[in-house]
Design a protein around this motif. Structure first.
Motif, PDB file in Angstrom:
ATOM      1  N   GLN A 106       0.829  -1.203   0.000  1.00 40.03           N
ATOM      2  CA  GLN A 106       0.000   0.000   0.000  1.00 40.03           C
ATOM      3  C   GLN A 106       0.866   1.258   0.000  1.00 40.03           C
ATOM      4  N   LEU A 107       1.964   1.230   0.753  1.00 39.40           N
ATOM      5  CA  LEU A 107       2.878   2.359   0.776  1.00 39.40           C
ATOM      6  C   LEU A 107       3.494   2.587  -0.600  1.00 39.40           C
ATOM      7  N   GLN A 108       3.853   1.502  -1.274  1.00 40.13           N
ATOM      8  CA  GLN A 108       4.417   1.622  -2.622  1.00 40.13           C
ATOM      9  C   GLN A 108       3.383   2.190  -3.593  1.00 40.13           C
ATOM     10  N   LYS A 109       2.123   1.765  -3.468  1.00 37.51           N
ATOM     11  CA  LYS A 109       1.062   2.306  -4.329  1.00 37.51           C
ATOM     12  C   LYS A 109       0.885   3.802  -4.091  1.00 37.51           C
ATOM     13  N   ILE A 110       0.919   4.206  -2.829  1.00 35.97           N
ATOM     14  CA  ILE A 110       0.762   5.627  -2.503  1.00 35.97           C
ATOM     15  C   ILE A 110       1.937   6.428  -3.047  1.00 35.97           C
ATOM     16  N   ARG A 111       3.149   5.891  -2.926  1.00 36.72           N
ATOM     17  CA  ARG A 111       4.327   6.577  -3.455  1.00 36.72           C
ATOM     18  C   ARG A 111       4.245   6.708  -4.979  1.00 36.72           C
ATOM     19  N   MET A 112       3.791   5.652  -5.644  1.00 38.14           N
ATOM     20  CA  MET A 112       3.651   5.713  -7.101  1.00 38.14           C
ATOM     21  C   MET A 112       2.601   6.744  -7.502  1.00 38.14           C
ATOM     22  N   LYS A 113       1.483   6.800  -6.765  1.00 36.43           N
ATOM     23  CA  LYS A 113       0.439   7.771  -7.059  1.00 36.43           C
ATOM     24  C   LYS A 113       0.953   9.192  -6.815  1.00 36.43           C
ATOM     25  N   ALA A 114       1.694   9.388  -5.733  1.00 37.21           N
ATOM     26  CA  ALA A 114       2.263  10.700  -5.456  1.00 37.21           C
ATOM     27  C   ALA A 114       3.243  11.106  -6.556  1.00 37.21           C
TER      28      ALA A 114
END
Length: 128
Positions: free
Chosen positions: A33-41
């Motif tokens: 989930q953290l990686q998904k958020i970083r990619m979205k950011a």
């Protein structure tokens, strides 16, 4: 009694293994989930950078001047367009529309607005 202790020890070992697996699973899930958020950011950051670049391109003074020359019928500024505030004539007293019609018919005296009455009651220095 020893068998009971062995069963308890084995149960504790198995339960601690399940607990460790649960922590590992939750950690993996949180990392994804953290990686998904970083990619979205990062995607949003890239989109903002693109918009800034487009704005800088569209906001160039030479481009804006060319658009103004092409689409607006602007004329050059001349010195005769500048006037002093003292050169502007004062407005006459306001008379309401009904009072003007009565005056035209000769049925009434000129009526002034409350603002005009207040202005005539004061001296030029601003004191009554």
């Amino acid at each position: 009694m020893i068998k009971l202790l062995h069963v308890i020890a084995i149960g504790a070992l198995v339960s601690s293994a399940f607990y460790a697996y649960g922590i590992k699973y939750e950690t993996t899930l949180e990392a994804e989930q953290l990686q998904k958020i970083r990619m979205k950011a990062q995607r949003e950051h890239d989109a903002i950078a693109v918009l800034k670049a487009e704005w800088q391109f569209l906001n160039r003074p030479d481009r804006l001047q060319a658009l103004a020359d092409r689409h607006l019928d602007l004329q050059a500024f001349s010195v005769t367009q500048v006037v002093r505030a003292s050169d502007i004539p004062n407005r006459g007293p306001k008379v309401d529309a009904i009072g003007r019609k009565l005056e035209d018919l000769g049925l009434g005296l000129p009526t002034e607005t409350p603002k005009d009455r207040k202005a005539s009651a004061t001296t030029p220095g601003g004191r009554p």
